[in-house]
Design an enzyme around this catalytic site. Structure first.
Site, short mmCIF file in Angstrom:
data_model
loop_
_atom_site.label_atom_id
_atom_site.label_comp_id
_atom_site.label_asym_id
_atom_site.label_seq_id
_atom_site.Cartn_x
_atom_site.Cartn_y
_atom_site.Cartn_z
N ASP A 12 0.89 -1.17 0.00
CA ASP A 12 0.00 0.00 0.00
C ASP A 12 0.92 1.20 0.00
O ASP A 12 1.63 1.45 0.98
CB ASP A 12 -0.87 -0.05 1.26
CG ASP A 12 -1.71 1.21 1.47
OD1 ASP A 12 -1.52 2.18 0.73
OD2 ASP A 12 -2.55 1.19 2.39
N ASP A 51 -6.79 -0.59 -1.31
CA ASP A 51 -5.70 0.39 -1.40
C ASP A 51 -4.33 -0.26 -1.61
O ASP A 51 -3.31 0.40 -1.44
CB ASP A 51 -5.69 1.30 -0.16
CG ASP A 51 -5.54 0.52 1.14
OD1 ASP A 51 -5.41 -0.72 1.09
OD2 ASP A 51 -5.55 1.15 2.21
N ASN A 103 15.99 -7.76 0.35
CA ASN A 103 14.77 -8.55 0.18
C ASN A 103 13.62 -7.71 0.72
O ASN A 103 13.76 -7.12 1.80
CB ASN A 103 14.94 -9.83 1.03
CG ASN A 103 13.87 -10.85 0.77
OD1 ASN A 103 12.70 -10.53 0.79
ND2 ASN A 103 14.29 -12.07 0.52
N ASP A 130 -7.83 -7.30 0.92
CA ASP A 130 -7.59 -6.02 1.58
C ASP A 130 -8.37 -5.97 2.88
O ASP A 130 -9.42 -6.60 3.01
CB ASP A 130 -8.02 -4.85 0.67
CG ASP A 130 -7.58 -3.51 1.25
OD1 ASP A 130 -6.52 -3.47 1.90
OD2 ASP A 130 -8.29 -2.50 1.06
N TYR A 232 1.25 0.04 14.83
CA TYR A 232 0.23 -0.25 13.83
C TYR A 232 0.29 0.74 12.68
O TYR A 232 0.20 1.94 12.88
CB TYR A 232 -1.17 -0.18 14.47
CG TYR A 232 -2.26 -0.50 13.50
CD1 TYR A 232 -2.52 -1.82 13.14
CD2 TYR A 232 -3.01 0.51 12.90
CE1 TYR A 232 -3.50 -2.12 12.23
CE2 TYR A 232 -4.00 0.21 11.98
CZ TYR A 232 -4.24 -1.10 11.65
OH TYR A 232 -5.22 -1.40 10.73
N LYS A 235 -3.30 -3.09 8.36
CA LYS A 235 -3.26 -4.56 8.36
C LYS A 235 -2.35 -5.02 7.22
O LYS A 235 -1.97 -4.24 6.35
CB LYS A 235 -4.68 -5.10 8.16
CG LYS A 235 -5.46 -5.21 9.47
CD LYS A 235 -5.01 -6.43 10.27
CE LYS A 235 -5.70 -6.45 11.64
NZ LYS A 235 -5.03 -7.35 12.58
N ASP A 236 -2.03 -6.31 7.22
CA ASP A 236 -1.01 -6.78 6.29
C ASP A 236 -1.53 -7.13 4.90
O ASP A 236 -0.77 -7.39 3.99
CB ASP A 236 -0.28 -7.96 6.92
CG ASP A 236 0.31 -7.55 8.25
OD1 ASP A 236 0.98 -6.52 8.29
OD2 ASP A 236 0.06 -8.23 9.25
N ASP A 237 -2.86 -7.19 4.76
CA ASP A 237 -3.49 -7.29 3.44
C ASP A 237 -2.74 -8.26 2.52
O ASP A 237 -2.02 -7.84 1.60
CB ASP A 237 -3.58 -5.89 2.82
CG ASP A 237 -4.37 -4.94 3.72
OD1 ASP A 237 -5.14 -5.42 4.57
OD2 ASP A 237 -4.20 -3.73 3.57
N GLN A 245 -5.47 -27.51 -11.35
CA GLN A 245 -5.82 -28.46 -12.43
C GLN A 245 -4.80 -29.60 -12.61
O GLN A 245 -3.70 -29.55 -12.06
CB GLN A 245 -5.98 -27.72 -13.78
CG GLN A 245 -7.00 -26.62 -13.78
CD GLN A 245 -8.46 -27.06 -13.79
OE1 GLN A 245 -9.31 -26.29 -13.44
NE2 GLN A 245 -8.73 -28.28 -14.17
N ARG A 269 -10.11 0.19 10.99
CA ARG A 269 -9.00 0.39 11.93
C ARG A 269 -8.28 -0.90 12.29
O ARG A 269 -7.63 -0.99 13.33
CB ARG A 269 -9.50 1.12 13.19
CG ARG A 269 -10.04 2.49 12.86
CD ARG A 269 -10.58 3.25 14.02
NE ARG A 269 -11.14 4.51 13.52
CZ ARG A 269 -10.44 5.64 13.33
NH1 ARG A 269 -9.16 5.66 13.62
NH2 ARG A 269 -11.00 6.70 12.84
N ASP A 290 -14.79 1.29 5.84
CA ASP A 290 -13.44 0.90 5.38
C ASP A 290 -13.39 -0.59 5.04
O ASP A 290 -12.38 -1.28 5.32
CB ASP A 290 -12.37 1.22 6.43
CG ASP A 290 -12.05 2.72 6.51
OD1 ASP A 290 -12.68 3.51 5.78
OD2 ASP A 290 -11.16 3.08 7.30
C1 F6R Z 1 -7.75 -0.55 8.11
C2 F6R Z 1 -7.39 0.82 7.75
C3 F6R Z 1 -8.36 1.91 8.01
C4 F6R Z 1 -7.80 2.94 8.98
C5 F6R Z 1 -8.83 4.04 9.32
C6 F6R Z 1 -8.24 5.14 10.23
O1 F6R Z 1 -6.68 -1.41 7.88
O2 F6R Z 1 -6.33 1.06 7.25
O3 F6R Z 1 -9.60 1.42 8.47
O4 F6R Z 1 -7.37 2.31 10.16
O5 F6R Z 1 -9.27 4.65 8.14
O6 F6R Z 1 -7.12 5.65 9.62
P1 F6R Z 1 -6.31 6.89 10.22
O7 F6R Z 1 -6.03 6.58 11.65
O8 F6R Z 1 -5.09 6.95 9.38
O9 F6R Z 1 -7.19 8.10 10.06
MG MG Z 2 -4.01 2.08 3.40
MG MG Z 3 -4.90 -2.25 2.32
#
Ligand code: F6R
Ligand code: MG
Ligand code: MG
Length: 384
Positions: A12, A51, A103, A130, A232, A235-237, A245, A269, A290
């Site tokens: 991302d 994203d 890497n 995502d 944080y 997330k690691d998406d 096959q 979040r 989100d």
């Molecule tokens: C989930 C994610 C979003 C953000 C949320 C708050 O992985 O990325 O849900 O956590 O939009 O974002 P901030 O704190 O950057 O405003």
């Molecule tokens: Mg993002």
């Molecule tokens: Mg993402």
């Protein structure tokens, strides 16, 4: 046939708008970099899920190759620069390290790579999710390669009768174990049901299967951003690659787990449980709360290193029911607002912004005054 490596590398590098989608100009910058520097690639394709951007690269250099990873890093940096110019949200978010070193794993981006000898025809699915984490692939991978109710090939195709081996990573203790189904089924489930800690990294066909390949058949990115950033940053998406096959699960068996949306950690979040919705490439933007978490499936025939595709495999009305179900699950969970289990338990929010809220309350806490109980007072006199 020569050995080919398919590397799916994701990051991302900036959201449009917020964390909903990628911007076409960012993708163009990434594609141009690959175009300019593609000399040691056989082929490439760039796609996106929410994203996140995924670089799908074929080459002859094997997994974990420094030049391939450097190319991916450079392409993402070019995308991050454009994201910065456009003021996109979280520009450069996943490029956590200052500079490339050897890497991409451990620097921010995630990678799923498969090295294999091409079969006469090698169908491959690149999945990308995502708003969730690598363990979100545990359940579908189990269903694809171990559950005969999902994959009838395990029962009726001699190519799969010996089963598959699962390489599982304990991402908290940095150790790995390999378990083989069917005999280790219960042990495997004991681990991979804990999706935040035990993550399926690769799947291999077992000896004794009458099929065309002994090479790994599936790989998942297992990188954890929090380990790199120490806090944080999203997330690691994850991204995953699955071959299909001819003695391996059919494309339809590979996609079938996504007809029953399973619940995963992530969503708003990174702090909520939500269903994984299988979507067409054009429907991958995560705008509702989100999310909810999404999965795309880009199908390719890998032919002498060339990526013939993508075929947008979830762009099928047969997945409408799953999408509807995921929306119902989302509505149901949303009703619970900030209460568990929709919101994750406090222990799982260790790396989010919640601890700051808790810290701010530290001085306001007071001890609970309890009424003395008989056992708290002086001992009773002994009975004569
Ligand atoms: C989930 C994610 C979003 C953000 C949320 C708050 O992985 O990325 O849900 O956590 O939009 O974002 P901030 O704190 O950057 O405003
Ligand atoms: Mg993002
Ligand atoms: Mg993402």
């Amino acid at each position: 046939m020569a050995t080919i490596t398919l590397s799916a590398i994701k990051a991302d590098v900036g959201g449009y708008v917020g964390h909903a989608d990628t911007h076409p100009r960012v993708r163009d910058a990434v594609v141009s970099t690959l175009e300019e520097q593609e000399t040691f690639l056989e082929d490439y394709h760039v796609t996106s899920a929410g994203d996140d951007l995924q670089l799908i690269l074929t080459h002859r250099r094997g997994s974990d190759d420094e030049r391939i990873h450097e190319l991916a890093w450079t392409a993402f940096e070019a995308g991050a620069a454009v994201a910065g110019e456009l003021g996109l949200y979280g520009a450069g978010q996943d490029l956590v390290s200052e500079a490339f070193s050897g890497n991409v794993r451990g620097l921010g981006p995630g990678a799923a790579e498969l090295t294999f000898t091409e079969r006469p025809s090698d169908p491959v699915v690149v999945f990308a999710m995502d708003k969730t984490e690598p363990g979100a692939f545990n359940l579908p991978m189990y269903r694809i390669f171990a559950d005969p109710f999902n994959t009838p090939g395990l029962v009726i195709d001699p190519g799969m009768q010996a089963g598959f081996s699962f390489e599982v990573w304990d991402v908290e203790a940095d150790r790995t174990i390999t378990l083989s189904v069917p005999e280790d089924t219960y042990k495997l489930l004991a681990l991979i049901g804990s999706t935040a800690r035990y993550v399926i990294k690769r799947v291999y066909p077992r000896e004794g299967n009458d099929n065309e390949t002994a090479d790994p058949v599936a790989a998942v990115s297992t990188e954890r951003l929090v380990d790199v950033a120490g806090e944080y940053v999203g997330k690691d998406d994850p991204v995953a690659v699955v071959r299909a096959q001819a003695g391996l699960p059919a494309i339809g068996e590979v996609l079938e787990p996504f007809t029953k949306p399973h619940l995963v950690d992530g969503w708003m979040r990174g702090s909520h449980i939500g269903p994984v919705m299988p979507v067409a490439l054009s429907d991958s933007q995560t705008s509702r709360f989100d999310g909810p978490p999404r999965c795309i499936a880009a199908g390719f025939q890998v032919t002498d290193g060339e990526l013939i595709g993508p075929n947008d495999l979830f762009d099928d009305v047969a997945f409408d029911g799953a999408r509807e179900q995921a929306n119902e699950q989302a509505d149901y969970l949303r009703r619970q607002g900030p209460f568990e289990p929709h919101r994750l338990p406090e222990a799982d929010l260790e790396y989010t912004t919640l601890p700051d809220v808790m810290d701010a309350l530290t001085d306001d806490w007071e001890p609970i005054e309890t009424t003395p109980q008989p056992s708290d007072s002086a001992p009773s006199p002994p009975i004569e």
